[in-house]
Design a protein around this motif. Structure first.
Motif, mmCIF file in Angstrom:
data_model
loop_
_atom_site.group_PDB
_atom_site.id
_atom_site.type_symbol
_atom_site.label_atom_id
_atom_site.label_comp_id
_atom_site.label_asym_id
_atom_site.label_seq_id
_atom_site.Cartn_x
_atom_site.Cartn_y
_atom_site.Cartn_z
ATOM 1 N N HIS A 176 -7.700 8.457 -3.978
ATOM 2 C CA HIS A 176 -8.680 8.169 -2.919
ATOM 3 C C HIS A 176 -7.930 7.971 -1.598
ATOM 4 N N SER A 177 -7.527 9.057 -1.005
ATOM 5 C CA SER A 177 -6.701 8.999 0.205
ATOM 6 C C SER A 177 -7.441 8.422 1.412
ATOM 7 N N GLN A 178 -8.768 8.329 1.333
ATOM 8 C CA GLN A 178 -9.536 7.828 2.475
ATOM 9 C C GLN A 178 -9.431 6.307 2.628
ATOM 10 N N TYR A 179 -8.887 5.616 1.623
ATOM 11 C CA TYR A 179 -8.811 4.156 1.682
ATOM 12 C C TYR A 179 -7.387 3.687 1.939
#
Length: 266
Positions: free
Chosen positions: A114-117
């Protein structure tokens, strides 16, 4: 020496008992994920805490023990740990809590996918002499979730290292507390968002009969709320939550304990 994937950081000041402290330390050392360094900063303890930690460090080379000459604050100690850290991820651990065995493995897998976090926390169980409750955190916290309380359990959080390239902890007010609430709101201001894994990966020590918040800490909390809400664009809607600490300060202790047990988030 090869750099570890993970740095675990913990600040300690006069831990009440060796048993409590070693429970926290063992919960880190016995994780299913083992490629980490465990950086512990003793914040000028004078009750034997440093000696207990020294003994633990002699038994496990992953422990990196540092020390402040005098008590400086948890924020100062954690920043000192971050300066020492070499890992790609940085995980918190509090000295009176403990982590479940798969915590680090689970959180690293989450951040990898989950690279968005920028960071990830988890749900927790609540315990004193035994487990008596739990706390479920919002899966994807929004800005509005900061109004009632912080939507993250500080000790349960794992960060990407680059989070601290821009923001560090800062002691807040006279009590030098609420460094986590302050940091999380500044990260959201900077659009560095977090998530919570809805599993109980952490155990939070909360002896309701002993937890008393001095009035000066209520004032500091209100200041942190006001400044954070202002930066997040949550005012004037958030004013009612700014005064929440003062309302709680007026409640009789027995009433406050009852509310805490009912809601687990007061």
């Amino acid at each position: 020496m090869a750099e570890p994937l993970l740095s675990v950081i913990m600040g300690v000041y006069n831990c009440p008992t060796e048993e409590m402290l070693m429970r926290a330390v063992r919960s880190v050392l016995e994780q299913t994920f083992s490629d980490f360094e465990f950086i512990i900063c003793d914040d000028g303890s004078n009750n034997g805490t440093y000696e207990w930690l020294k003994k633990a460090a002699e038994e496990d080379s992953r422990i990196v023990l540092i020390r402040n000459k005098r008590n400086m604050s948890l924020a100062y100690s954690l920043n000192k740990c971050i300066e020492t850290a070499r890992g790609r991820y940085i995980a918190r651990q509090d000295a009176d809590d403990y982590s479940m065995p798969r915590r680090f493995e689970t959180q690293i897998n989450y951040l990898d996918s989950h690279s968005q976090y920028a960071f990830v926390g988890s749900d927790c169980c609540l315990f004193d002499s035994s487990v008596y409750g739990s706390r479920k955190m919002p899966h994807h916290p929004k800005k509005i979730d900061f109004l009632f309380n912080s939507p993250f359990i500080h000790g349960s959080v794992m960060f990407r290292r680059e989070v601290f390239d821009r923001e560090l902890y800062r002691p807040c007010g006279y009590s030098r507390k609420y460094e986590d609430y302050d940091l999380f709101m500044r990260l959201y201001r900077d659009k560095q968002f977090g998530a919570n894994i809805n599993e109980q990966l952490y155990a939070f020590y909360a002896d309701m009969s002993e937890r008393h918040v001095p009035k000066i800490m209520r004032i500091d909390e209100a200041a942190v709320r006001y400044n954070g809400f202002k930066e997040l664009g949550l005012l004037p809607m958030g004013f009612i939550y700014v005064i929440k600490p003062f309302v709680l300060a007026l409640l009789p202790h027995a009433c406050l304990i009852s509310l805490k047990r009912q809601f687990n988030r007061i």
